[in-house]
Design a protein around this motif. Structure first.
Motif, short mmCIF file in Angstrom:
data_model
loop_
_atom_site.label_atom_id
_atom_site.label_comp_id
_atom_site.label_asym_id
_atom_site.label_seq_id
_atom_site.Cartn_x
_atom_site.Cartn_y
_atom_site.Cartn_z
N GLU B 189 0.81 -1.19 0.16
CA GLU B 189 0.00 0.08 -0.01
C GLU B 189 0.96 1.35 -0.22
O GLU B 189 0.62 2.18 -0.78
CB GLU B 189 -1.01 -0.05 1.35
N PHE B 190 1.94 1.29 0.83
CA PHE B 190 2.87 2.31 0.89
C PHE B 190 3.77 2.37 -0.36
O PHE B 190 3.87 3.85 -0.89
CB PHE B 190 3.58 2.24 2.32
N LEU B 191 4.19 1.57 -0.79
CA LEU B 191 5.10 1.47 -1.89
C LEU B 191 4.76 0.83 -2.91
O LEU B 191 5.08 -0.62 -3.24
CB LEU B 191 6.57 0.93 -1.51
N PRO B 192 4.12 1.37 -3.97
CA PRO B 192 3.54 0.59 -5.14
C PRO B 192 4.80 0.25 -6.07
O PRO B 192 5.79 0.61 -5.82
CB PRO B 192 2.62 1.55 -5.88
N LEU B 193 4.45 -0.83 -6.98
CA LEU B 193 5.44 -1.22 -7.90
C LEU B 193 6.15 -0.08 -8.65
O LEU B 193 5.44 0.86 -8.92
CB LEU B 193 5.26 -2.11 -8.93
N TYR B 194 7.29 -0.26 -9.00
CA TYR B 194 8.02 0.90 -9.58
C TYR B 194 7.52 0.91 -11.11
O TYR B 194 7.53 0.01 -11.85
CB TYR B 194 9.49 0.63 -9.43
N LYS B 195 7.18 2.06 -11.50
CA LYS B 195 7.05 2.46 -12.93
C LYS B 195 7.85 3.18 -13.47
O LYS B 195 8.03 4.48 -13.50
CB LYS B 195 5.52 3.08 -12.93
N PRO B 196 8.85 2.73 -14.26
CA PRO B 196 9.93 3.53 -14.76
C PRO B 196 9.21 4.47 -16.20
O PRO B 196 8.41 4.03 -16.73
CB PRO B 196 10.89 2.36 -15.23
N LEU B 197 10.13 5.36 -16.13
CA LEU B 197 9.70 6.58 -17.23
C LEU B 197 10.06 5.75 -18.74
O LEU B 197 9.47 6.09 -19.61
CB LEU B 197 10.55 7.66 -16.97
N HIS B 198 11.11 5.27 -18.66
CA HIS B 198 11.78 4.69 -19.94
C HIS B 198 12.11 3.06 -19.86
O HIS B 198 13.09 2.84 -19.89
CB HIS B 198 13.00 5.26 -20.72
N PRO B 199 10.91 2.15 -19.59
CA PRO B 199 11.34 0.89 -19.60
C PRO B 199 11.74 0.20 -20.98
O PRO B 199 11.66 0.88 -22.09
CB PRO B 199 9.96 0.22 -19.31
N LEU B 200 12.81 -0.73 -20.66
CA LEU B 200 13.34 -1.35 -22.06
C LEU B 200 12.30 -1.75 -23.01
O LEU B 200 11.64 -2.52 -22.73
CB LEU B 200 14.38 -2.49 -21.56
N ASP B 201 12.36 -1.28 -24.16
CA ASP B 201 11.10 -1.45 -25.20
C ASP B 201 11.66 -1.40 -26.49
O ASP B 201 12.04 -0.25 -26.96
CB ASP B 201 10.06 -0.33 -24.60
N PRO B 202 11.56 -2.59 -27.00
CA PRO B 202 12.21 -2.65 -28.56
C PRO B 202 11.36 -1.58 -29.42
O PRO B 202 11.76 -1.06 -30.64
CB PRO B 202 12.06 -3.96 -29.01
N LYS B 203 10.03 -1.28 -29.20
CA LYS B 203 9.39 -0.37 -30.05
C LYS B 203 9.72 1.03 -29.69
O LYS B 203 9.34 1.67 -30.70
CB LYS B 203 7.89 -0.69 -29.91
#
Lengths: 201, 397, 108
Positions: B189-203
């Motif tokens: 609840e306190f610490l949601p999963l990390y949402k990176p700005l630029h996840p590794l993405d071939p597209k």
């Protein structure tokens, strides 16, 4: 400041390192169950990763919160426990001990014979000899509990159990039932408690 | 269910990392932080923690691995101590410059002259201007809590900055204390999963850390500086949530102890605050109006809070635990920050610096009493006798 | 300007004289639980103990007639006992002897 009851354990690097730690952990956990304030820790300066080097482990037990929790040594131990008897020859194990303190030694020799190697024995109130090797049969070796790690191999399966029992008998600082609740080898604990030879000085 | 355990600061840090559901851990051993990695390695090996555990070939490589892993979008954890911290120095600025919220535990160890493994904050404090958050813990419980709080703040989209989460080597890292291990759902609840700005993405490929021109360098600096201006607000929000979810009573920046009617205070960060509390009690019994102010974050430095808080007192004794050889005040680092913050305060207390707890030295109740005496004397005289005292080594008249 | 208590003095720059021969600051006899005892009758001077000792605690005497043991630095690893070709070496518990271990006041 409240009196802090200090237990200093002398043991050897690697070969008996865990056993020494188990003695202080068992005493501290047992005292914790009895509602005391406790602390158990390794000496930080000893560098215990060398086979056979003399190293120290400490327990502190108090009725009130322990003020100098962040300190390196037990300056004035009430009890000194020797995991390998030969250590009494090589170090002044009674250094700083309070007058009337108790020395607990893992040996099959008699208190009289052991005392020959303690030049400053007049500090002692009592000496207690217990054949922990003979009772438990083996010293457990495990490194998971070193350097502040959590011991993953269980507490008190080896010679620490009869030694902790001997400390309980010779000093009464914790009772046998509390120790039995925390150590693995209860039979060895009980035998240590019963078979220890205590000589008052 | 939450449960209470008796564990060292190292083990507490490792537990917090596990609860934080990290993706990548990179280790390299050095006393005293090593046990954090010992514990995490065990957790990964026995399946308790699903993370990549990479062993670097040195601290510089270790931080480089974290740089890459964080750029790829992972929640990353690493750590070090003493000369290990300084060996990786080059990597700190690019990590904060690229805005990768890497978390690094530092269990302090004195820097070498020739070799000392006692706690001194100079290792971490040498890195305080590299664009990382930085703060200290007093107990294993606070170690656990600070790791969670720092991930939450560092990964906030308004911030995106790495964090040094520090605690004193040996005193906190090795001596077990009581720690409440919460329920995983509380942490989630306190610490949601990390949402990176630029996840590794071939597209949508991106290039990290390109060469920039000198006229762009200042802008990069400004980006970090501007983000740091937002940090206090985000810390306050995080602390509010933390206190609510875990039932704690943290102040975001300054923890005060018996300061209500205090005339003089000790000001410090880290482990020695624990002993200082007992010293305050002891000195209060003797009739001295003394208190304690503990700093929880040295980066960002809480300027306004310091002005508001410390201007209530007549004298402040800054206990340094780090060195600044040849600095403006000839002693440690903290007093520079404290005095700069107080410069524009309407009421300025007397300040002096106490060099204590260096090289891993124990600060005793007697030491605190000695310092309190110096502060009381300064109040009486209306001025400080010296800007810096080396506690235990001063020639007494 | 400052005073350093006598017992806490440290040499300038932390530089100390190099030990020549034996380092009295690092006597290791108290690492030992068992010591090797030599039966000179059985010893054929094969020098295995001298070769295998990790701490150079065995050497030939001046006359080259018998092996000499260094009680101050032997850590009691007993490698010499297992490498002895003639069973001239055997382990004995340290408390079976009155002396032979340097008793230290402090470890460092």
């Amino acid at each position: 400041m409240a009196e802090v009851y200090e237990v200093t354990v002398w043991t050897r690097g690697v070969s008996m390192d865990k056993e020494g730690r188990d003695v202080v952990s068992a005493l501290a956990k047992a005292a914790d169950r009895e509602g005391k304030f406790v602390q158990a820790f390794d000496n930080y300066e000893d560098l215990p990763d060398r086979v056979g080097v003399p190293v120290r482990k400490y327990a502190r037990i108090s009725d009130e919160e322990i003020v100098m929790r962040y300190n390196y040594e037990n300056e004035n131990p009430d009890v000194v426990v020797i995991v390998d008897a030969a250590l009494v020859k090589g170090v002044n194990v009674l250094r700083g001990m309070k007058r009337g303190g108790v020395l607990v030694v893992n040996t099959n020799r008699s208190p009289e014979e052991t005392l020959k190697f303690i030049p400053n024995k007049d500090t002692l109130g009592a000496i207690a000899c217990v054949d922990a090797d003979g009772i438990a049969g083996r010293a457990t070796v495990d490194f998971s509990g070193t350097e502040g790690g959590v011991d993953a191999s269980g507490l008190g399966a080896g010679i620490a159990a009869p030694l902790a029992g001997a400390v309980a008998k010779a000093t009464g600082v914790v009772n046998l039932e509390s120790l039995a609740a925390v150590v693995a080898n209860r039979e060895a604990l009980k035998r240590g408690y019963e078979e220890v030879v205590v000589k008052t000085i | 269910m939450a449960k209470e355990v008796l564990i060292s600061g190292c083990a507490a840090a490792a537990q917090a990392v596990k609860y934080s559901r990290v993706d990548v851990i990179c280790s390299y051993p050095i006393r005293p932080y090593t046990a954090i990695m010992m514990e995490l390695a065990k957790m990964v090996a026995n399946g308790e923690l699903d993370a990549e555990f990479i062993h670097g070939e040195g601290e510089h490589a270790q931080l480089s691995v974290c740089y890459g892993a964080s750029a790829a979008g992972a929640r990353v954890f690493t750590g070090s101590s003493g000369v290990g911290v300084t060996y990786a120095f080059e990597t700190y600025s690019p990590i904060s410059g690229g805005r990768y919220p890497v978390q690094m535990a530092i269990a302090d160890r004195a820097l070498d002259p020739p070799g000392d493994f006692g706690s001194e904050h100079t290792d971490a404090m040498s890195c305080r201007d590299q664009g990382w958050l930085m703060g200290w813990a007093e107990t294993p419980q606070e170690v656990f809590d600070n790791h969670l709080i720092n991930y939450r703040v560092g990964e906030d989209r308004r911030i995106m900055l790495p964090q040094f989460v520090c605690h004193d080597g040996y005193f906190v890292s090795h001596i077990p204390g009581k720690v409440i291990l919460p329920d995983q759902s509380q942490v989630d609840e306190f610490l949601p999963l990390y949402k990176p700005l630029h996840p590794l993405d071939p597209k949508h490929p991106v290039s990290h850390g390109p060469q920039i021109r000198p006229d762009q360098g200042a802008i990069m600096d400004l980006q970090r500086a501007a983000a740091f201006l937002e940090v206090p607000k985000v810390i306050r929000e995080a602390i509010d949530d933390f206190n609510r979810i875990f039932g704690r009573d943290y102040r975001p920046f300054l923890d005060e102890y018996r300061t209500e009617d205090a005339e003089i205070v000790f000001f410090l960060q880290g482990a020695h605050a624990r002993t200082a509390r007992f010293a305050v009690n002891h000195l209060r019994e003797k009739g001295l109006k003394i208190g304690l102010v503990k700093l929880r974050f040295v980066r960002p430095f809480p300027t306004e809070e310091i002005q508001e808080c410390l201007s209530r007192f007549k004298a402040v004794g800054v206990i340094e635990t780090s060195t600044s050889y040849g600095g403006a005040m000839k002693g440690g680092n903290l007093i520079h920050e404290v005095r700069a913050a107080l410069y524009d305060a309407p009421e300025r207390p007397l300040t002096t610096s106490f060099m204590a707890g260096l090289g891993g030295d124990v600060i005793t109740i007697e030491d605190f009493s000695w310092m309190a005496e110096k502060l009381a004397k300064a109040v009486k005289a209306g001025k400080v006798e010296k800007y810096v005292y080396w506690v235990g080594f001063e020639l007494e008249e | 300007m400052f005073k350093i208590p006598k017992e806490r003095e440290v040499p300038f720059g932390g530089i100390v004289p190099a030990p020549v021969g034996e380092n009295r600051m690092m006597v290791t006899s108290n690492w030992r639980t068992y010591r090797p005892v030599i039966d000179h009758e059985k010893c054929n001077m094969c020098l295995n103990c001298f070769l295998y000792c990790p701490d150079a605690c065995w050497h030939e005497d001046e006359a080259g007639e018998k092996m000499v043991w260094n009680a101050d630095y032997c850590k009691g690893c007993l490698i010499c006992v297992s490498e002895c070709t003639t069973e001239a070496l055997s382990p004995a518990h340290e408390l079976d002897f009155e002396a032979g271990v340097v008793r230290l006041e402090k470890l460092f």
